[in-house]
Design a protein around this motif. Structure first.
Motif, mmCIF file in Angstrom:
data_model
loop_
_atom_site.group_PDB
_atom_site.id
_atom_site.type_symbol
_atom_site.label_atom_id
_atom_site.label_comp_id
_atom_site.label_asym_id
_atom_site.label_seq_id
_atom_site.Cartn_x
_atom_site.Cartn_y
_atom_site.Cartn_z
ATOM 1 N N GLU A 1 5.969 -17.703 -20.908
ATOM 2 C CA GLU A 1 6.858 -18.063 -22.018
ATOM 3 C C GLU A 1 6.790 -17.037 -23.137
ATOM 4 O O GLU A 1 7.810 -16.685 -23.735
ATOM 5 N N SER A 2 5.605 -16.522 -23.425
ATOM 6 C CA SER A 2 5.499 -15.485 -24.459
ATOM 7 C C SER A 2 6.173 -14.196 -23.986
ATOM 8 O O SER A 2 6.749 -13.464 -24.794
ATOM 9 N N PHE A 3 6.135 -13.915 -22.695
ATOM 10 C CA PHE A 3 6.838 -12.764 -22.134
ATOM 11 C C PHE A 3 8.348 -12.936 -22.293
ATOM 12 O O PHE A 3 9.046 -12.020 -22.734
ATOM 13 N N PHE A 4 8.849 -14.131 -21.972
ATOM 14 C CA PHE A 4 10.278 -14.396 -22.117
ATOM 15 C C PHE A 4 10.706 -14.232 -23.576
ATOM 16 O O PHE A 4 11.744 -13.645 -23.867
ATOM 17 N N ASP A 5 9.887 -14.744 -24.500
ATOM 18 C CA ASP A 5 10.180 -14.615 -25.935
ATOM 19 C C ASP A 5 10.172 -13.150 -26.363
ATOM 20 O O ASP A 5 11.012 -12.723 -27.164
ATOM 21 N N ALA A 6 9.236 -12.377 -25.841
ATOM 22 C CA ALA A 6 9.154 -10.955 -26.187
ATOM 23 C C ALA A 6 10.405 -10.215 -25.714
ATOM 24 O O ALA A 6 10.920 -9.339 -26.423
ATOM 25 N N LEU A 7 10.901 -10.554 -24.532
ATOM 26 C CA LEU A 7 12.127 -9.928 -24.036
ATOM 27 C C LEU A 7 13.296 -10.180 -24.992
ATOM 28 O O LEU A 7 14.075 -9.273 -25.298
ATOM 29 N N ALA B 1 17.761 -9.642 -18.862
ATOM 30 C CA ALA B 1 16.561 -9.568 -18.024
ATOM 31 C C ALA B 1 16.545 -10.819 -17.150
ATOM 32 O O ALA B 1 16.627 -11.944 -17.656
ATOM 33 N N TYR B 2 16.456 -10.616 -15.873
ATOM 34 C CA TYR B 2 16.453 -11.705 -14.896
ATOM 35 C C TYR B 2 14.996 -11.995 -14.549
ATOM 36 O O TYR B 2 14.308 -11.141 -13.989
ATOM 37 N N VAL B 3 14.540 -13.183 -14.904
ATOM 38 C CA VAL B 3 13.128 -13.523 -14.757
ATOM 39 C C VAL B 3 12.957 -14.788 -13.923
ATOM 40 O O VAL B 3 13.874 -15.586 -13.782
ATOM 41 N N ILE B 4 11.748 -14.941 -13.414
ATOM 42 C CA ILE B 4 11.387 -16.092 -12.582
ATOM 43 C C ILE B 4 10.321 -16.900 -13.313
ATOM 44 O O ILE B 4 9.332 -16.337 -13.792
ATOM 45 N N ARG B 5 10.529 -18.195 -13.398
ATOM 46 C CA ARG B 5 9.515 -19.072 -13.982
ATOM 47 C C ARG B 5 8.604 -19.540 -12.845
ATOM 48 O O ARG B 5 9.037 -20.189 -11.914
ATOM 49 N N ALA B 6 7.331 -19.163 -12.953
ATOM 50 C CA ALA B 6 6.366 -19.503 -11.902
ATOM 51 C C ALA B 6 5.226 -20.349 -12.451
ATOM 52 O O ALA B 6 4.175 -20.463 -11.832
ATOM 53 N N GLU B 7 5.435 -20.937 -13.630
ATOM 54 C CA GLU B 7 4.428 -21.791 -14.283
ATOM 55 C C GLU B 7 3.142 -21.028 -14.584
ATOM 56 O O GLU B 7 2.052 -21.568 -14.494
ATOM 57 N N SER B 8 3.284 -19.779 -14.950
ATOM 58 C CA SER B 8 2.149 -18.965 -15.372
ATOM 59 C C SER B 8 1.970 -19.146 -16.880
ATOM 60 O O SER B 8 2.955 -19.223 -17.607
ATOM 61 N N THR C 1 17.684 -13.523 -21.687
ATOM 62 C CA THR C 1 16.937 -13.831 -20.466
ATOM 63 C C THR C 1 17.697 -14.864 -19.641
ATOM 64 O O THR C 1 18.229 -15.832 -20.174
ATOM 65 N N LYS C 2 17.732 -14.615 -18.368
ATOM 66 C CA LYS C 2 18.242 -15.592 -17.410
ATOM 67 C C LYS C 2 17.036 -15.978 -16.578
ATOM 68 O O LYS C 2 16.393 -15.122 -15.973
ATOM 69 N N ILE C 3 16.730 -17.265 -16.583
ATOM 70 C CA ILE C 3 15.493 -17.763 -15.983
ATOM 71 C C ILE C 3 15.812 -18.641 -14.783
ATOM 72 O O ILE C 3 16.654 -19.536 -14.862
ATOM 73 N N LYS C 4 15.110 -18.372 -13.695
ATOM 74 C CA LYS C 4 15.245 -19.179 -12.485
ATOM 75 C C LYS C 4 13.856 -19.670 -12.103
ATOM 76 O O LYS C 4 12.890 -18.913 -12.153
ATOM 77 N N ASP C 5 13.762 -20.928 -11.729
ATOM 78 C CA ASP C 5 12.488 -21.479 -11.271
ATOM 79 C C ASP C 5 12.208 -21.004 -9.850
ATOM 80 O O ASP C 5 13.118 -20.901 -9.026
ATOM 81 N N ILE C 6 10.939 -20.743 -9.586
ATOM 82 C CA ILE C 6 10.534 -20.353 -8.241
ATOM 83 C C ILE C 6 10.663 -21.572 -7.326
ATOM 84 O O ILE C 6 10.385 -22.702 -7.741
ATOM 85 N N LYS C 7 11.133 -21.356 -6.117
ATOM 86 C CA LYS C 7 11.284 -22.443 -5.144
ATOM 87 C C LYS C 7 10.126 -22.398 -4.165
ATOM 88 O O LYS C 7 9.799 -21.349 -3.628
ATOM 89 N N THR C 8 9.509 -23.554 -3.952
ATOM 90 C CA THR C 8 8.445 -23.668 -2.954
ATOM 91 C C THR C 8 8.969 -24.538 -1.819
ATOM 92 O O THR C 8 9.422 -25.665 -2.044
ATOM 93 N N PHE C 9 8.907 -24.012 -0.614
ATOM 94 C CA PHE C 9 9.414 -24.725 0.551
ATOM 95 C C PHE C 9 8.305 -25.563 1.185
ATOM 96 O O PHE C 9 7.123 -25.379 0.881
ATOM 97 N N SER C 10 8.690 -26.462 2.080
ATOM 98 C CA SER C 10 7.737 -27.393 2.685
ATOM 99 C C SER C 10 6.619 -26.686 3.449
ATOM 100 O O SER C 10 5.519 -27.215 3.564
ATOM 101 N N ASP C 11 6.884 -25.475 3.947
ATOM 102 C CA ASP C 11 5.845 -24.737 4.668
ATOM 103 C C ASP C 11 4.933 -23.941 3.717
ATOM 104 O O ASP C 11 4.047 -23.223 4.157
ATOM 105 N N GLY C 12 5.183 -24.065 2.400
ATOM 106 C CA GLY C 12 4.348 -23.390 1.411
ATOM 107 C C GLY C 12 4.865 -22.039 0.955
ATOM 108 O O GLY C 12 4.359 -21.473 -0.015
ATOM 109 N N THR C 13 5.871 -21.508 1.651
ATOM 110 C CA THR C 13 6.430 -20.227 1.230
ATOM 111 C C THR C 13 7.206 -20.396 -0.074
ATOM 112 O O THR C 13 7.709 -21.476 -0.377
#
Length: 165
Positions: free
Chosen positions: A62-68, A51-58, A75-87
């Motif tokens: 973490e309990s969702f990742f553990d349930a998977l 399961a490819y998941v995104i860590r968005a600091e919600s 689980t393969k986890i990638k952190d969400i990237k926030t750019f300087s313009d806020g996107t």
């Protein structure tokens, strides 16, 4: 095309971000990953489920990742990237594709749980390599070219009480 048989080796690759957003927008519900995995495997030999998941600091992620993991997914986890313009940006397209190509020599079937049309070329490549490709997603938000390139397509919308919590 390889037919389904009990000795078939299967890998399941789930694009959790794609599934989550589609299930929320269509049904305001979450995916039942246990039912998804069970249907994807269909009494065949599971080689690997990722399961490819995104860590968005919600707070609940973490309990969702553990349930998977408890269900049987790696689980393969990638952190969400926030750019300087806020996107914000986060996707696993390249990672999923690389894993699928790597797994192709070790499995008979790859089940892609995503509606993302970017994977249509991957389907074509895998099929050319002799791998059966099955796609499980919500048809109303799945790219037509992905459905066309897969050996089979299962519309999760056909059985919402099975695939949604």
């Amino acid at each position: 095309m390889t037919e389904i048989h009990s000795g078939q080796r299967v890998a399941v690759l789930a694009d959790a971000q794609n599934l989550y957003h589609t299930a929320q927008s269509l049904h305001t519900r979450n995916i039942d990953y246990s039912a998804l995995l069970e249907k994807a495997v269909q009494d065949r030999q599971l080689t690997r489920a990722i399961a490819y998941v995104i860590r968005a600091e919600s707070p609940e992620e973490e309990s969702f990742f553990d349930a998977l993991v408890d269900i049987g997914f790696e689980t393969k986890i990638k952190d969400i990237k926030t750019f300087s313009d806020g996107t914000k940006k986060a996707d696993w397209d390249v990672g999923m594709s690389l894993d699928a190509v790597t797994l192709a020599n070790h499995v008979d079937t790859i089940v892609l749980c995503t509606g993302d049309g970017d994977f249509s070329r991957l389907c074509s490549h895998l099929r050319h390599e002799g791998v059966r490709v099955e796609v499980m997603a919500f048809e109303s938000s799945t790219a037509e070219e992905l459905i066309d390139e897969a050996d089979t397509f299962l519309d999760l919308n056909d059985r919402p009480d099975t695939f949604l919590l």
